[in-house]
Design an enzyme around this catalytic site. Structure first.
Site, PDB file in Angstrom:
ATOM      1  N   HIS A  48       0.835  -1.209   0.000  1.00  0.00           N
ATOM      2  CA  HIS A  48       0.000   0.000   0.000  1.00  0.00           C
ATOM      3  C   HIS A  48       0.866   1.253   0.000  1.00  0.00           C
ATOM      4  O   HIS A  48       1.517   1.564   0.995  1.00  0.00           O
ATOM      5  CB  HIS A  48      -0.906  -0.014   1.239  1.00  0.00           C
ATOM      6  CG  HIS A  48      -1.945   1.054   1.224  1.00  0.00           C
ATOM      7  ND1 HIS A  48      -2.979   1.072   0.321  1.00  0.00           N
ATOM      8  CD2 HIS A  48      -2.116   2.155   1.993  1.00  0.00           C
ATOM      9  CE1 HIS A  48      -3.744   2.119   0.542  1.00  0.00           C
ATOM     10  NE2 HIS A  48      -3.234   2.806   1.560  1.00  0.00           N
ATOM     11  N   HIS A  50       0.956   5.484  -1.229  1.00  0.00           N
ATOM     12  CA  HIS A  50       0.558   6.736  -1.884  1.00  0.00           C
ATOM     13  C   HIS A  50       1.884   7.487  -2.024  1.00  0.00           C
ATOM     14  O   HIS A  50       2.324   8.184  -1.100  1.00  0.00           O
ATOM     15  CB  HIS A  50      -0.407   7.548  -1.026  1.00  0.00           C
ATOM     16  CG  HIS A  50      -1.627   6.781  -0.580  1.00  0.00           C
ATOM     17  ND1 HIS A  50      -2.603   6.368  -1.454  1.00  0.00           N
ATOM     18  CD2 HIS A  50      -2.017   6.351   0.644  1.00  0.00           C
ATOM     19  CE1 HIS A  50      -3.549   5.723  -0.777  1.00  0.00           C
ATOM     20  NE2 HIS A  50      -3.217   5.697   0.492  1.00  0.00           N
ATOM     21  N   GLN A  53       3.059  11.091  -0.857  1.00  0.00           N
ATOM     22  CA  GLN A  53       3.104  11.442   0.563  1.00  0.00           C
ATOM     23  C   GLN A  53       4.505  11.280   1.162  1.00  0.00           C
ATOM     24  O   GLN A  53       4.791  11.789   2.242  1.00  0.00           O
ATOM     25  CB  GLN A  53       2.058  10.638   1.342  1.00  0.00           C
ATOM     26  CG  GLN A  53       0.635  11.076   0.964  1.00  0.00           C
ATOM     27  CD  GLN A  53      -0.465  10.247   1.603  1.00  0.00           C
ATOM     28  OE1 GLN A  53      -0.231   9.500   2.542  1.00  0.00           O
ATOM     29  NE2 GLN A  53      -1.677  10.372   1.079  1.00  0.00           N
ATOM     30  N   HIS A 215      -9.521   0.912   1.265  1.00  0.00           N
ATOM     31  CA  HIS A 215      -9.327   1.293   2.674  1.00  0.00           C
ATOM     32  C   HIS A 215     -10.596   0.921   3.444  1.00  0.00           C
ATOM     33  O   HIS A 215     -11.696   1.215   2.976  1.00  0.00           O
ATOM     34  CB  HIS A 215      -9.185   2.811   2.836  1.00  0.00           C
ATOM     35  CG  HIS A 215      -7.984   3.435   2.192  1.00  0.00           C
ATOM     36  ND1 HIS A 215      -8.059   4.240   1.091  1.00  0.00           N
ATOM     37  CD2 HIS A 215      -6.673   3.414   2.542  1.00  0.00           C
ATOM     38  CE1 HIS A 215      -6.852   4.692   0.781  1.00  0.00           C
ATOM     39  NE2 HIS A 215      -5.987   4.206   1.642  1.00  0.00           N
ATOM     40  N   HIS A 252      -5.750  -1.494   6.216  1.00  0.00           N
ATOM     41  CA  HIS A 252      -5.937  -1.112   7.631  1.00  0.00           C
ATOM     42  C   HIS A 252      -6.858  -2.101   8.358  1.00  0.00           C
ATOM     43  O   HIS A 252      -6.411  -2.817   9.221  1.00  0.00           O
ATOM     44  CB  HIS A 252      -6.437   0.329   7.806  1.00  0.00           C
ATOM     45  CG  HIS A 252      -5.640   1.350   7.056  1.00  0.00           C
ATOM     46  ND1 HIS A 252      -4.288   1.484   7.221  1.00  0.00           N
ATOM     47  CD2 HIS A 252      -6.003   2.257   6.096  1.00  0.00           C
ATOM     48  CE1 HIS A 252      -3.849   2.446   6.427  1.00  0.00           C
ATOM     49  NE2 HIS A 252      -4.862   2.930   5.733  1.00  0.00           N
ATOM     50  N   ASP A 303       2.308   3.013   2.912  1.00  0.00           N
ATOM     51  CA  ASP A 303       1.218   3.985   2.937  1.00  0.00           C
ATOM     52  C   ASP A 303       1.731   5.413   2.769  1.00  0.00           C
ATOM     53  O   ASP A 303       2.044   5.829   1.654  1.00  0.00           O
ATOM     54  CB  ASP A 303       0.421   3.781   4.239  1.00  0.00           C
ATOM     55  CG  ASP A 303      -0.903   4.515   4.248  1.00  0.00           C
ATOM     56  OD1 ASP A 303      -1.116   5.359   3.362  1.00  0.00           O
ATOM     57  OD2 ASP A 303      -1.727   4.253   5.142  1.00  0.00           O
TER      58      ASP A 303
END
Ligand code: NGQ
Ligand code: ZN
Length: 435
Positions: A48, A50, A53, A215, A252, A303
């Site tokens: 996972h 992104h 970020q 998610h 999650h 993440d």
């Protein structure tokens, strides 16, 4: 070498022309094989990501409201996004993927929702993966609403706007690039951002083995809102209504009842656990012990990339369980009583959620592996289980020396061929973003 049943010595493996292990044999002779002088483990999957970020790491650790939480963090993340361009995203992502490789991740699931109304952003992540040599599962996201009950997107979410037809077009546009190491799936963002009808429309249009990542139940507010609008908790609703099975990854899945925990384990889905981000955002602690007891499968994700190190994710995963149970050595049993060995083998096997045969050094699996540096003090005198335990429980030194993805060396002697250029481009892009 860490094989599916535990540590073995004098292992010889062969890799076929397509990049998979063809034979793996222990207690054998080297003959004229290339020697891997050091402990070898299967490559780790990062389920996972992104990627953008990554450039925010450390920027949101200042109290800005009396009760900073996930939702106030998200506002800062949206502000950061305003200045993200495709070029900057590619520079950030290339550097990120190289950094991940150097710590032992050999494949990534890129959960991508900053669409800008076209496919360019998604293909920037593909280009970054190809430059770095990491295997990638592209997961274009369906993001339609700002909250449960079909609440319209807010202005700062405009770039995420997408409907099932758009996501299917993105999926189609990746088709020319597909290979065993470039996989395409879909990512309905969350039950907040996707309504039941759109979710069904998307899923019904997919081939039956297409990975689906979503998610779910990361925050208690999401659970409460879901109960209020759909009458069920998020994981409960998905299991009852969406056909959750092996091709699903629930990211999650923090807030579940014991019944949901059991049902998710039984479904065959993978839980995508992101310990450092979940800690950073104050999400809560996943109930890993009952989930594992029911045979639940899991993997790890970076993440928001406050860490790029699988050892750190796994350490925090175990430590959160210890802190809440006030006991030690909790993720163990099954194939090994050693926590490090167990965590690495199980999380690597979670790579199946990327729709790619990876996660074990075994015939038919993609030839992904990491070689640790036996000269590191943390490994002094260690063999077998004590190696994996040192890797995860000795602190922050990166013990990974060489990394292979699908039979190709991408990191050798702690170096990636493109790392200097990627670092310069990253620093330039972030300086522009923040100036
Ligand atoms: C994301 N990240 O999609 O980047 C989310 C924040 C949201 C995490 N949930 C946005 N960790 O969930 O609405
Ligand atoms: Zn996420």
């Amino acid at each position: 070498m860490l094989l599916p049943d535990g540590w073995a010595k004098n292992v010889r493996m062969e890799v076929d022309a397509s990049g998979s292990f063809s034979t793996v044999q222990d207690e054998t002779t080297p003959d004229n094989a290339q020697m891997l002088a050091g402990p070898v483990l299967p490559g780790m999957a990062n389920l996972h990501s992104h990627a953008f970020q990554r450039a925010m790491a450390g920027l949101t650790e200042v109290r800005g409201a009396p009760n900073d939480d996930f939702w106030s963090w998200r506002e800062l993340m949206y502000r950061f996004l305003e200045r993200l361009t495709p070029e900057r995203a590619q520079a950030i992502t290339t550097h990120l993927y190289i950094d991940m490789l150097k710590h032992g991740y050999t494949a990534v699931g890129e959960f991508h929702y900053v669409h800008d109304g076209a496919g360019d952003m998604l293909l920037r992540h593909l280009a970054a993966a190809q430059e770095s040599g990491i295997a990638i599962t592209l997961l274009p996201s369906l993001y339609r609403w700002s909250n449960f009950g079909r609440k319209p997107l807010q202005a700062r979410q405009a770039r995420f706007a997408s409907d099932p037809a758009f996501v299917l077009r993105l999926l189609e546009s990746t088709r020319a690039h597909l290979s065993p190491d470039v996989v395409a799936g879909v990512a309905p963002h969350s039950l907040r951002a996707v309504d039941p009808v759109s979710l069904k429309e998307l899923i019904d249009s997919l081939e039956k083995d297409c990975p689906i990542h979503i998610h779910a139940a990361e925050q208690t507010k999401e659970v409460d809102d879901c109960l209020a609008t759909l009458g069920k908790r998020p994981v409960e609703w998905l299991i009852e209504n969406a056909g959750v099975n092996e091709r699903w990854c629930l990211v999650h899945a923090t807030h579940m009842t014991l019944e949901e925990t059991r049902a998710l384990a039984k479904s065959g889905a993978t839980a995508g656990l992101c310990p450092t981000t979940e800690g950073n955002l104050g999400d809560g602690i996943f109930a890993l012990l009952p989930y594992r007891n029911e045979g639940g499968r899991y993997g790890i994700g970076g993440d928001s990339h406050v860490s790029r190190d699988p050892a750190e994710e796994l350490r925090l995963l175990e430590y959160a369980q210890r802190l809440s149970a006030r006991r030690r050595n909790l993720v163990a049993g099954g194939r090994s009583q050693a926590v490090g060995t167990t965590l690495w083998l199980e999380a690597a096997a979670g790579g199946r959620a990327l729709g790619r045969r990876m996660g074990a050094i075994a015939p038919g699996q993609r030839a992904d592996l990491v070689v640790l540096d036996p000269a590191q003090p943390d490994l002094a005198g260690r063999s077998g289980d004590a190696i994996a335990n040192a890797l995860i429980f000795s602190g922050a030194t990166n013990l990974v020396r060489d990394v292979m993805v699908a039979g190709r060396w991408v990191v050798k002697e702690n170096r990636h061929a493109h790392e200097d250029a990627a670092r310069r481009a990253y620093i330039g892009a972030v300086a522009e973003l923040l100036n």
